[in-house]
Design an enzyme around this catalytic site. Structure first.
Site, PDB file in Angstrom:
ATOM      1  N   ASN A  75     -12.076  -3.315   2.778  1.00 42.52           N
ATOM      2  CA  ASN A  75     -10.712  -3.598   3.254  1.00 42.52           C
ATOM      3  C   ASN A  75     -10.492  -5.043   3.699  1.00 42.52           C
ATOM      4  OD1 ASN A  75     -10.146  -1.002   2.647  1.00 42.52           O
ATOM      5  ND2 ASN A  75      -9.987  -0.263   4.768  1.00 42.52           N
ATOM      6  N   GLY A  86       1.189   5.268   2.916  1.00 42.61           N
ATOM      7  CA  GLY A  86       2.296   4.480   2.372  1.00 42.61           C
ATOM      8  C   GLY A  86       3.476   5.328   1.930  1.00 42.61           C
ATOM      9  N   HIS A 119      -8.851  -0.139  18.401  1.00 47.22           N
ATOM     10  CA  HIS A 119      -8.619   1.112  17.677  1.00 47.22           C
ATOM     11  C   HIS A 119      -9.884   1.587  16.986  1.00 47.22           C
ATOM     12  CE1 HIS A 119      -6.681   4.282  15.437  1.00 47.22           C
ATOM     13  NE2 HIS A 119      -7.117   3.752  14.295  1.00 47.22           N
ATOM     14  N   GLY A 167      -1.727   7.485   0.813  1.00 50.02           N
ATOM     15  CA  GLY A 167      -1.510   8.654   1.671  1.00 50.02           C
ATOM     16  C   GLY A 167      -0.615   8.346   2.855  1.00 50.02           C
ATOM     17  N   ASP A 174       2.280  -1.767  -4.318  1.00 47.46           N
ATOM     18  CA  ASP A 174       0.921  -1.199  -4.349  1.00 47.46           C
ATOM     19  C   ASP A 174       0.287  -1.644  -5.655  1.00 47.46           C
ATOM     20  OD1 ASP A 174      -1.352   0.819  -4.570  1.00 47.46           O
ATOM     21  OD2 ASP A 174      -0.375   1.618  -2.788  1.00 47.46           O
ATOM     22  N   MET A 212      -0.124   9.307  10.934  1.00 45.75           N
ATOM     23  CA  MET A 212      -0.133   7.831  10.934  1.00 45.75           C
ATOM     24  C   MET A 212       1.180   7.281  10.405  1.00 45.75           C
ATOM     25  SD  MET A 212      -1.570   5.121  11.768  1.00 45.75           S
ATOM     26  CE  MET A 212      -0.243   3.929  11.836  1.00 45.75           C
ATOM     27  N   GLY A 240       0.864  -1.194   0.000  1.00 43.73           N
ATOM     28  CA  GLY A 240       0.000   0.000   0.000  1.00 43.73           C
ATOM     29  C   GLY A 240       0.888   1.227   0.000  1.00 43.73           C
ATOM     30  N   ASP A 253      -2.933   6.227  18.516  1.00 47.86           N
ATOM     31  CA  ASP A 253      -3.696   6.580  19.722  1.00 47.86           C
ATOM     32  C   ASP A 253      -2.760   6.998  20.857  1.00 47.86           C
ATOM     33  OD1 ASP A 253      -6.088   5.825  18.399  1.00 47.86           O
ATOM     34  OD2 ASP A 253      -5.668   3.727  18.855  1.00 47.86           O
ATOM     35  N   ARG A 300     -11.546   6.511   5.585  1.00 47.25           N
ATOM     36  CA  ARG A 300     -12.910   7.025   5.821  1.00 47.25           C
ATOM     37  C   ARG A 300     -13.150   8.365   5.143  1.00 47.25           C
ATOM     38  NH1 ARG A 300     -14.601   7.733  11.776  1.00 47.25           N
ATOM     39  NH2 ARG A 300     -12.413   8.125  12.305  1.00 47.25           N
ATOM     40  N   SER A 336      -4.271  -1.030   8.160  1.00 42.75           N
ATOM     41  CA  SER A 336      -5.563  -0.907   7.473  1.00 42.75           C
ATOM     42  C   SER A 336      -6.729  -1.074   8.445  1.00 42.75           C
ATOM     43  CB  SER A 336      -5.681  -1.987   6.393  1.00 42.75           C
ATOM     44  OG  SER A 336      -4.474  -2.134   5.693  1.00 42.75           O
TER      45      SER A 336
END
Ligand code: NAD
Ligand code: LMR
Length: 337
Positions: A116, A37, A199, A35, A57, A250, A31, A172, A103, A140
Site C-alpha cells: 500500500n 470504495g 489506527h 469493498g 480506480d 468503514m 479506489g 474507531d 488484511r 488506506s
C-alpha cells in the site's frame, strides 16, 4: 443610483451566487471500485454537500459511476479508468483514498505496508500535481504510516499543507460508541467516545473517562471493552475469513468524516472530531502525527485540541501507544525519503 427594490434584487442575487459558489464541492474517491470504495461512493452521492463526484480506480470505476449516477440526488458522477487519474483529480476539493489491499486473517495492518505504501505515494503525488489545494482523507492502511507517506510526498513536491491531510480514524470512534452503548444499554449517539492516538491495536486509545456513560466502567468490563475497540478490525477480518476487512462500516465512517469536513468547509462552526493529522501534541518526542479531537474549519484543520484529563488507565494506554506510533510514522517517512 439603484432603487430600493433593485438593490434588494442585486443583494438577493449576490447571496444566491455566494451560497451556491461556496457549495461547489467536487469530491474524488480513489479506489472507488473496491469493498469500501463502492458503498462510500454511494453514500457520498446521497450527500447534498457534494456537487460532483469523481470516481477513480485501476479497475471498475466507470461501472461503479454509471450505477451510482442513477441515484436521484443532484450531484454529477463521472468514472475514470486506470489511465485517467489526472483527469479524475481536476478541480477536486476533497480526495478520499481507500485504494490498496486489505488484511487477511493473521496479518497486521503493518503487513500491508509493502503493497500500500507505493499505491498511496503515487496517488498523493498525482493530487500534489493536479489538485495541490485539495483536502486528502486517507483510509488506506496502515494509516499510521500512509498519512506520513502522503505528507512527505506532498512536502517533496513543495505543496504540503498540514491543514489539508487527514487520516480517517472515524471507524474507531464509531466502534467505541457502538460497543459502549451495547454494554450500557444506551443509544450510541449518547455515548460518543473520543478515541486518540493512531489506527492499529495498541495505538488506538479510547478515552472512556471523558464520557458520562464510560467513566463508571471499571475492572474486567473496562479491559474487555478497551480490547474490543482496539481490535475491532480483527473481529471483522476473522469473520470475513479471507474475504477482506471492514468495508461497510468503514464506508459509513468515511462518509461521516467526509460530511463533517464538508460542513466545516462550508462554514459550519463547532465541527470537532478525532482525526490523525500533523500535530504538535507529541512532536517533542519525535511523534509529529497524532489523532486527537480536531476542530475543522473553512480551511481544514482549524484547531488541534489537547487530550484533556486522562485516568491512570488511559495514561498507561497512551504510554503503550507512543513508541509503536513513532515506529510506524518513521517507517512511512523513511519510505518517501
Ligand atoms: P479492496 O481490495 O476491496 O479495494 C481496494 C481497491 O483499491 C480495489 O478496487 C483496487 O483496484 C484499488 N486500487 C489498488 N491500487 C490502486 C491504485 N493505484 N489506484 C486506485 N485504486 C487502486 O479493499 P478495501 O476493503 O476497500 O480496503 C481498502 C483499504 O482500506 C485497505 O488498505 C484497508 O486496510 C483499509 N481500511 C482502512 C480502514 C480505516 O479505518 N482507516 C478501515 C477498513 C479498511
Ligand atoms: C479496521 O479497523 O477495520 C481497518 O483498519 C481494517 C483492518 O485491517 O482491520
Amino acid at each position: 443610483m439603484l432603487s430600493r427594490s433593485a438593490l434588494r434584487a442585486v443583494t438577493a442575487n449576490a447571496r444566491t451566487f455566494s451560497s451556491s459558489a461556496s457549495r461547489q464541492t467536487k469530491v474524488a474517491v480513489l479506489g472507488a471500485g473496491g469493498g469500501i470504495g463502492q458503498p462510500l461512493s454511494l453514500l457520498l452521492k446521497t450527500n447534498p454537500l457534494v456537487t460532483s463526484l469523481s470516481l477513480y480506480d485501476i479497475r471498475g470505476a466507470p461501472g461503479v459511476a454509471a450505477d451510482v449516477s442513477h441515484v436521484d440526488s443532484h450531484s454529477e458522477v463521472t468514472g475514470y479508468p486506470a489511465d485517467k487519474l489526472d483527469e479524475a483529480l481536476e478541480g477536486v476539493k476533497v480526495v478520499v483514498i481507500p485504494a490498496g489491499v486489505p488484511r487477511k486473517p493473521g496479518m497486521t495492518r503493518d503487513d500491508l505496508f509493502n503493497t500500500n505504501a507505493s499505491i498511496v505515494r503515487d496517488l498523493a503525488a498525482a493530487v500534489g500535481r493536479v489538485a495541490p489545494d485539495a483536502h486528502i482523507l486517507v483510509i488506506s492502511n496502515p494509516v499510521n504510516s500512509t498519512v506520513p507517506i502522503v505528507a512527505a510526498t506532498l512536502e517533496k513536491a513543495g505543496v504540503f499543507n498540514p491543514k489539508h491531510v487527514f487520516g480517517v480514524t472515524t471507524l474507531d470512534v464509531v466502534r467505541a460508541a457502538r460497543f459502549l452503548a451495547g454494554i450500557t444499554d444506551s443509544n450510541p449517539n449518547d455515548t460518543i467516545v473520543p478515541v486518540v492516538g493512531g489506527h492499529s491495536g495498541p495505538t488506538i486509545v479510547p478515552l472512556l473517562s471523558q464520557t458520562d456513560k464510560g467513566k463508571s466502567i471499571v475492572g474486567e468490563v473496562y479491559e474487555k471493552l478497551i480490547h474490543r475497540i482496539q481490535f475491532g478490525g480483527d473481529e471483522v477480518v476473522k469473520a470475513k475469513d479471507g474475504a477482506g476487512s471492514a468495508t461497510l462500516s468503514m464506508a459509513y465512517a468515511g462518509a461521516k468524516f467526509t460530511d463533517a469536513l464538508l460542513r466545516a468547509l462550508n462554514g459550519e462552526k463547532g465541527v470537532v472530531t478525532p482525526t490523525f493529522v500533523k500535530s504538535p501534541l507529541f512532536a517533542d518526542q519525535g511523534i509529529d502525527f497524532f489523532s486527537s479531537q480536531v476542530e475543522l474549519g473553512v480551511d481544514g484543520v482549524e484547531k488541534i485540541n489537547t487530550l484533556g484529563p486522562l485516568s491512570a488507565e488511559e495514561q498507561k494506554l497512551l504510554e503503550a501507544c507512543l513508541p509503536e506510533l513513532k515506529k510506524n510514522i518513521e517507517k512511512g517517512k523513511a519510505f518517501v525519503a
